[in-house]
Each structure stands twice: as C-alpha cells, then as structure tokens.
Write an enzyme that holds these catalytic residues in place. Structure first.
Site, PDB file in Angstrom:
ATOM      1  N   LYS A   9       1.006   3.651  -9.136  1.00 47.74           N
ATOM      2  CA  LYS A   9       0.340   2.718 -10.131  1.00 47.74           C
ATOM      3  C   LYS A   9       0.942   2.523 -11.301  1.00 47.74           C
ATOM      4  O   LYS A   9       1.877   3.255 -11.767  1.00 47.74           O
ATOM      5  CB  LYS A   9      -1.023   3.458 -10.189  1.00 47.74           C
ATOM      6  CG  LYS A   9      -2.025   3.228  -9.115  1.00 47.74           C
ATOM      7  CD  LYS A   9      -3.372   4.139  -9.111  1.00 47.74           C
ATOM      8  CE  LYS A   9      -4.208   4.224  -7.704  1.00 47.74           C
ATOM      9  NZ  LYS A   9      -5.637   4.532  -7.957  1.00 47.74           N
ATOM     10  N   TYR A  49      -8.700  -4.003  -3.823  1.00 53.18           N
ATOM     11  CA  TYR A  49      -9.857  -2.913  -4.089  1.00 53.18           C
ATOM     12  C   TYR A  49     -11.029  -3.766  -3.731  1.00 53.18           C
ATOM     13  O   TYR A  49     -12.238  -3.272  -4.332  1.00 53.18           O
ATOM     14  CB  TYR A  49      -9.665  -2.699  -5.389  1.00 53.18           C
ATOM     15  CG  TYR A  49      -8.754  -1.233  -5.651  1.00 53.18           C
ATOM     16  CD1 TYR A  49      -8.909   0.020  -4.881  1.00 53.18           C
ATOM     17  CD2 TYR A  49      -7.872  -1.303  -6.585  1.00 53.18           C
ATOM     18  CE1 TYR A  49      -8.029   0.982  -4.948  1.00 53.18           C
ATOM     19  CE2 TYR A  49      -6.897  -0.061  -6.620  1.00 53.18           C
ATOM     20  CZ  TYR A  49      -7.323   0.995  -5.935  1.00 53.18           C
ATOM     21  OH  TYR A  49      -6.041   1.921  -6.103  1.00 53.18           O
ATOM     22  N   ASN A 112      -5.060   7.776 -12.103  1.00 52.18           N
ATOM     23  CA  ASN A 112      -4.590   8.841 -11.195  1.00 52.18           C
ATOM     24  C   ASN A 112      -3.222   8.596 -10.490  1.00 52.18           C
ATOM     25  O   ASN A 112      -2.996   9.029  -9.319  1.00 52.18           O
ATOM     26  CB  ASN A 112      -5.726   9.331 -10.319  1.00 52.18           C
ATOM     27  CG  ASN A 112      -6.259   7.959  -9.535  1.00 52.18           C
ATOM     28  OD1 ASN A 112      -5.650   6.939  -9.440  1.00 52.18           O
ATOM     29  ND2 ASN A 112      -7.171   8.028  -8.649  1.00 52.18           N
ATOM     30  N   HIS A 115      -1.939   5.638  -5.252  1.00 52.84           N
ATOM     31  CA  HIS A 115      -2.800   4.966  -4.190  1.00 52.84           C
ATOM     32  C   HIS A 115      -2.076   5.019  -2.948  1.00 52.84           C
ATOM     33  O   HIS A 115      -1.102   5.121  -2.541  1.00 52.84           O
ATOM     34  CB  HIS A 115      -2.818   3.290  -4.303  1.00 52.84           C
ATOM     35  CG  HIS A 115      -3.514   2.767  -2.924  1.00 52.84           C
ATOM     36  ND1 HIS A 115      -4.943   3.036  -2.638  1.00 52.84           N
ATOM     37  CD2 HIS A 115      -2.953   2.386  -1.796  1.00 52.84           C
ATOM     38  CE1 HIS A 115      -5.315   2.421  -1.640  1.00 52.84           C
ATOM     39  NE2 HIS A 115      -3.947   2.157  -1.003  1.00 52.84           N
ATOM     40  N   GLU A 126      -4.012  -3.378   4.192  1.00 52.12           N
ATOM     41  CA  GLU A 126      -3.035  -3.375   2.969  1.00 52.12           C
ATOM     42  C   GLU A 126      -1.627  -3.489   2.979  1.00 52.12           C
ATOM     43  O   GLU A 126      -1.103  -4.332   2.488  1.00 52.12           O
ATOM     44  CB  GLU A 126      -3.226  -1.944   2.228  1.00 52.12           C
ATOM     45  CG  GLU A 126      -4.552  -1.795   2.135  1.00 52.12           C
ATOM     46  CD  GLU A 126      -5.069  -0.224   1.421  1.00 52.12           C
ATOM     47  OE1 GLU A 126      -4.184   0.497   1.601  1.00 52.12           O
ATOM     48  OE2 GLU A 126      -6.267  -0.141   1.202  1.00 52.12           O
TER      49      GLU A 126
END
Ligand code: GTP
Ligand code: MG
Length: 148
Positions: A9, A49, A112, A115, A126
């Site tokens: 990310k 998402y 965080n 992913h 995905e």
C-alpha cells in the site's frame, strides 16, 4: 498452482518497505509471477474493496489507497493465499504477531502497509482486476529444491 494478489500500500512504498516485503515472500520459496508500480484511481480502489463499501471507514480506505503509488504483485505457490495472510499478519497491527509484516512494521489498521487476498476465489478475482494483461509464465528453476 495457487496464486494470490499481494499489494504494498502507499504507506509501505513511502516508508521504503518494498524490498523488505518482496524479500519475505521470495525467501519463503514463493514465485513472483507479476509486479508493477502504479497510481490507483478512486474507481479502481472502490472496485478492489467493493465488499467493504458499506463500512464507515470506506471513504478513508479509498483515499488512503489513492494517496500514492502501490506495488501490485502476483505470487504463486502451494497454499500461498493462506500462508501469504500468515506472513502479512492480522488486519489490525495492534493484534498482529511480531515476525509478521504488519506486526513488525506498522501500528494502526488504517495504515497497515500491505494487502493480501483472503481466499482463492477472491485472489483470482483480484488478479484479473489488477493484471488484466496477464502474468508472466516461466518455469521457476528452484522448484525441486522447494517441493518434495
Ligand atoms: P486487506 O488485505 O487490505 O484486504 O486487509 P484484510 O483482509 O486484513 O482486512 P479487510 O479486508 O477486512 O479490510 C481491508 C482494509 O481496510 C484493511 O487492511 C485496512 O486497511 C482497512 N480497514 C479494515 N478495518 C478497518 C477499520 O476498522 N478502520 C480503518 N480505518 N480501516 C480499516
Ligand atoms: Mg481483505
């Protein structure tokens, strides 16, 4: 062979964690099938998402994902979806074990750093979403040294 979608990310990229994260998957023995650095559009982040669109943090999550470039990857190997999630650690870094990526490198759930797909079906979905051009087909030379 099982494949998973892994994405560093924007905070992971900005904090210089790209090489560290790639190394953890590579050293384990997984095969890198695709990788690219890219800026994410709002529409694309919302698609990725989509399952979380009703959550109160959805707007913040989408702007987080669009706040800088990400590194998108496809990794392959036996049980890579489940094992990849173990390498990454729990969603909330406050609960991630030390030794996991989130346990070692971050503090808050909204930052965080990485992913990982949560199931084989979502991984395939995905991978199609992020790599419509397909992945690299090649024969990994160390296979016989990794698998019995
Ligand atoms: P991903 O691998 O990113 O999909 O994380 P995950 O599968 O461990 O968790 P989940 O799919 O439930 O949530 C997706 C992402 O939304 C998380 O990684 C967080 O970045 C973010 N997120 C989840 N829960 C919260 C929350 O309670 N607050 C905030 N701010 N962000 C959250
Ligand atoms: Mg998830």
């Amino acid at each position: 062979n099982e494949r998973t979608y892994i994405m560093i990310k924007p905070d992971g990229v900005q904090r210089g964690l790209v090489a560290e994260i790639i190394a953890r998957f590579a050293r384990k023995g997984f095969t890198l099938r695709a990788m690219k650095m890219m800026n994410v559009t709002k529409e694309h982040a919302e698609k990725h998402y989509a399952d979380l669109s009703s959550k109160p943090f959805f707007g913040g999550l989408v702007s987080y994902m669009c706040s800088g470039p990400v590194v998108a990857m496809v990794w392959e190997g036996k049980d890579v979806v489940k094992t990849g999630r173990k390498i990454i650690g729990a969603t909330n870094p406050a609960a991630s074990e030390p030794g996991t990526i989130r346990g070692d490198f971050c503090i808050e759930v909204g930052r965080n750093v990485i992913h990982g797909s949560d199931a084989v079906e979502s991984a395939n979905h995905e991978i199609g979403l992020w790599f419509p051009e397909g992945v690299c087909e090649y024969e990994p030379c160390a296979k016989a040294w990794i698998y019995e």
